[in-house]
Design a protein around this motif. Structure first.
Motif, mmCIF file in Angstrom:
data_model
loop_
_atom_site.group_PDB
_atom_site.id
_atom_site.type_symbol
_atom_site.label_atom_id
_atom_site.label_comp_id
_atom_site.label_asym_id
_atom_site.label_seq_id
_atom_site.Cartn_x
_atom_site.Cartn_y
_atom_site.Cartn_z
ATOM 1 N N UNK A 116 110.949 -78.468 55.525
ATOM 2 C CA UNK A 116 110.398 -79.826 55.515
ATOM 3 C C UNK A 116 108.997 -79.806 54.892
ATOM 4 N N UNK A 117 108.925 -79.879 53.543
ATOM 5 C CA UNK A 117 107.640 -79.657 52.880
ATOM 6 C C UNK A 117 106.555 -80.669 53.208
ATOM 7 N N UNK A 118 106.923 -81.903 53.515
ATOM 8 C CA UNK A 118 105.915 -82.901 53.878
ATOM 9 C C UNK A 118 105.163 -82.479 55.142
ATOM 10 N N UNK A 119 105.914 -82.062 56.147
ATOM 11 C CA UNK A 119 105.313 -81.592 57.403
ATOM 12 C C UNK A 119 104.544 -80.292 57.178
ATOM 13 N N UNK A 120 105.101 -79.405 56.371
ATOM 14 C CA UNK A 120 104.423 -78.135 56.100
ATOM 15 C C UNK A 120 103.058 -78.375 55.464
ATOM 16 N N UNK A 121 102.979 -79.319 54.518
ATOM 17 C CA UNK A 121 101.700 -79.620 53.881
ATOM 18 C C UNK A 121 100.704 -80.174 54.913
ATOM 19 N N UNK A 203 104.357 -90.069 50.319
ATOM 20 C CA UNK A 203 104.962 -88.761 50.596
ATOM 21 C C UNK A 203 105.987 -88.406 49.509
ATOM 22 N N UNK A 204 106.645 -89.420 48.957
ATOM 23 C CA UNK A 204 107.669 -89.171 47.933
ATOM 24 C C UNK A 204 107.047 -88.497 46.707
ATOM 25 N N UNK A 205 105.836 -88.927 46.333
ATOM 26 C CA UNK A 205 105.154 -88.324 45.180
ATOM 27 C C UNK A 205 104.811 -86.868 45.457
ATOM 28 N N UNK A 206 104.348 -86.609 46.683
ATOM 29 C CA UNK A 206 104.017 -85.234 47.076
ATOM 30 C C UNK A 206 105.270 -84.358 47.026
ATOM 31 N N UNK A 207 106.358 -84.862 47.585
ATOM 32 C CA UNK A 207 107.590 -84.070 47.664
ATOM 33 C C UNK A 207 108.199 -83.830 46.286
ATOM 34 N N UNK A 208 107.897 -84.712 45.354
ATOM 35 C CA UNK A 208 108.426 -84.567 43.997
ATOM 36 C C UNK A 208 107.762 -83.399 43.268
ATOM 37 N N UNK A 209 106.540 -83.077 43.661
ATOM 38 C CA UNK A 209 105.775 -82.039 42.965
ATOM 39 C C UNK A 209 106.170 -80.638 43.423
ATOM 40 N N UNK A 210 106.363 -79.740 42.457
ATOM 41 C CA UNK A 210 106.625 -78.331 42.793
ATOM 42 C C UNK A 210 105.402 -77.674 43.420
ATOM 43 N N UNK A 211 104.234 -78.342 43.329
ATOM 44 C CA UNK A 211 102.978 -77.785 43.835
ATOM 45 C C UNK A 211 102.484 -78.532 45.080
ATOM 46 N N UNK A 212 103.434 -79.102 45.824
ATOM 47 C CA UNK A 212 103.077 -79.841 47.038
ATOM 48 C C UNK A 212 102.420 -78.948 48.096
ATOM 49 N N UNK A 213 102.676 -77.638 48.030
ATOM 50 C CA UNK A 213 102.137 -76.725 49.042
ATOM 51 C C UNK A 213 100.990 -75.869 48.506
ATOM 52 N N UNK A 214 100.404 -76.299 47.383
ATOM 53 C CA UNK A 214 99.260 -75.561 46.822
ATOM 54 C C UNK A 214 98.069 -76.506 46.713
ATOM 55 N N UNK A 215 97.433 -76.846 47.846
ATOM 56 C CA UNK A 215 96.343 -77.829 47.832
ATOM 57 C C UNK A 215 95.273 -77.475 46.809
ATOM 58 N N UNK A 240 122.637 -78.783 39.985
ATOM 59 C CA UNK A 240 121.508 -78.822 40.911
ATOM 60 C C UNK A 240 121.810 -78.045 42.200
ATOM 61 N N UNK A 241 120.772 -77.429 42.755
ATOM 62 C CA UNK A 241 120.890 -76.633 43.986
ATOM 63 C C UNK A 241 120.142 -77.353 45.103
ATOM 64 N N UNK A 242 120.835 -77.633 46.212
ATOM 65 C CA UNK A 242 120.275 -78.469 47.275
ATOM 66 C C UNK A 242 119.002 -77.893 47.893
ATOM 67 N N UNK A 243 118.845 -76.574 47.909
ATOM 68 C CA UNK A 243 117.658 -75.969 48.523
ATOM 69 C C UNK A 243 116.473 -75.832 47.551
ATOM 70 N N UNK A 244 116.692 -76.123 46.284
ATOM 71 C CA UNK A 244 115.630 -75.932 45.287
ATOM 72 C C UNK A 244 114.337 -76.687 45.606
ATOM 73 N N UNK A 245 114.408 -77.938 46.104
ATOM 74 C CA UNK A 245 113.153 -78.659 46.346
ATOM 75 C C UNK A 245 112.206 -77.962 47.339
ATOM 76 N N UNK A 246 112.737 -77.223 48.292
ATOM 77 C CA UNK A 246 111.849 -76.490 49.203
ATOM 78 C C UNK A 246 111.552 -75.092 48.669
ATOM 79 N N UNK A 247 112.556 -74.413 48.129
ATOM 80 C CA UNK A 247 112.340 -73.031 47.663
ATOM 81 C C UNK A 247 111.310 -72.951 46.548
ATOM 82 N N UNK A 249 108.829 -74.879 45.907
ATOM 83 C CA UNK A 249 107.484 -75.108 46.460
ATOM 84 C C UNK A 249 106.962 -73.849 47.148
ATOM 85 N N UNK A 250 107.837 -73.163 47.860
ATOM 86 C CA UNK A 250 107.412 -71.941 48.549
ATOM 87 C C UNK A 250 107.093 -70.813 47.567
#
Length: 390
Positions: A116-121, A203-215, A240-247, A249-250
């Motif tokens: 859950x990248x929004x919460x992680x950020x 939050x949608x804009x943040x989640x769209x970015x591959x760099x959401x977890x790199x403040x 498309x791979x369902x886990x890609x949006x979180x992976x 970012x990590x």
């Protein structure tokens, strides 16, 4: 920093489906071993904990701890009694914040299965400085999302540097084969994320970015991974791979935490390989339109049978590409279904790695904090295989 404490590891959520598998793994894999951790099971109900302890064949002496996400004092007590907390109690945006705060206050290591990248950020922004000060190592995404991908890129880039003296600027993660479904918890987490976006559209804009977890850092444009495409590197169509949006970012956060060891210009994406020609294209297009979670109405706490878990597997190819056309290939395989059988082993071994490998406090990824030490543990104990492909 956590000093002398009664326990090494607490499995919080041990009465849930995945938590029970983590507890079962610790009970059996480390039974009568010299390096066995002192571990306990925690959850809301003492009776249910005792029932699960007996069901999984854990020792009668396994400590049982009552703790509840709605009772912060119980979480403080739990966090202060152990070196490491492993939590499977999600969605984390609903039930995780107080536990992270308790572990930060206590200087306790923490690992979860969060996708859950929004919460992680939010947790990064809120706790990075305090975790650094207390020595708490907060480690997100320690299951199928995102360990095989996070460590797969780490493993590939080490070989790339060895061969070419520099990391590959372009890395492709390609799921070659996979058998095993999503968990009820994964479905619930996605549902809560969509609700959170409805309440807070930014939050949608943040989640769209591959760099959401790199403040504070925004790297180069990345592939969307949302449409089927032909991949000349594999000679196949990809979907498309369902886990890609979180992976993704990590992976970028790991690179960020490692001081951009793989370059500030790293481009990384993940897709699922289908096959060649028109058949591959048709398959990729069908996969892009399909519901990734199928028709199953899974609830948190539900999951596949033991047979399904044991018959599951995954095989992920990583390709590092250079501007001159040279490439390096590596793969990561797992011997159980990704969502449960393999995930439960990965989380448990992350807990042991946190015990054995000290590091600075802060909000981490498994790759940046534990790296090669975790690869070694997973290879020796958890049925994962990391290999360079010629």
């Amino acid at each position: 920093m956590a000093g002398n404490r009664d326990l090494d590891i607490i499995v919080y959520g041990a009465t849930g489906f995945t938590g029970r598998l983590v507890a079962e793994y610790l009970a059996h894999h480390y039974k009568d071993r010299k390096d066995a951790p002192k571990w306990a099971m925690a959850g809301r109900s003492l009776d249910k904990l005792a029932e699960v302890r007996d069901l999984i064949g854990a020792s009668e002496e396994t400590p049982l701890i009552v703790a509840d996400a709605s009772d912060p004092a119980s979480l403080d007590t739990m966090a202060a009694s152990t070196q490491v907390v492993l939590t499977t109690v999600g969605p984390y945006q609903l039930y995780g914040s107080e536990l992270v705060a308790a572990c930060v206050r206590a200087g306790t290591a923490y690992a979860d299965l969060c996708g859950e990248p929004g919460w992680m950020r939010e947790m990064i922004d809120e706790h990075q400085d305090a975790a650094k000060a207390s020595g708490a190592r907060i480690t997100f995404s320690c299951g199928f999302d995102s360990i095989p991908f996070d460590l797969g890129v780490l493993f590939l880039q080490a070989e790339a540097v060895k061969r070419h003296g520099k990391p590959a600027p372009r890395v492709k993660g390609r799921v070659r084969k996979m058998a095993g479904g999503a968990s009820g918890g994964t479905v619930a987490s996605l549902t809560e994320t969509l609700k959170a976006i409805a309440k807070k559209p930014s939050l949608a804009l943040l989640l769209k970015s591959s760099f959401a977890l790199t403040p504070g850092f925004e790297g180069p444009s990345q592939p969307t991974g949302l449409i089927p495409e032909y991949d000349s590197a594999t000679g196949t169509w990809t979907a498309p791979f369902v886990m890609a949006p979180i992976n993704t970012k990590n992976v970028h956060r790991t690179n960020f935490l490692l001081g951009h060891r793989w370059g500030a210009d790293l481009v990384y994406d993940e897709m699922v390989m289908t096959t060649i020609g028109d058949a591959g294209k048709a398959m990729a297009e069908a996969m892009a339109k399909a519901n990734p979670f199928g028709d199953a109405q899974l609830k948190p706490g539900e999951g596949p049978s033991k047979e399904q878990r044991e018959n599951g597997f995954y095989d992920i190819l990583f390709i590092g590409e250079y501007e001159d056309g040279t490439s390096v290939r590596a793969s990561v395989q797992g011997d159980r279904d990704p969502g449960y059988g393999s995930t439960s082993k990965m989380l448990a071994e992350t807990g042991i790695a946190l015990l054995e490998n000290k590091g600075e406090g802060g909000v981490w990824t498994p790759g940046a904090l534990l790296g090669d030490a975790l690869i070694e543990r997973l290879t020796a104990n958890a049925g994962l295989t990391f290999q360079i492909e010629e």
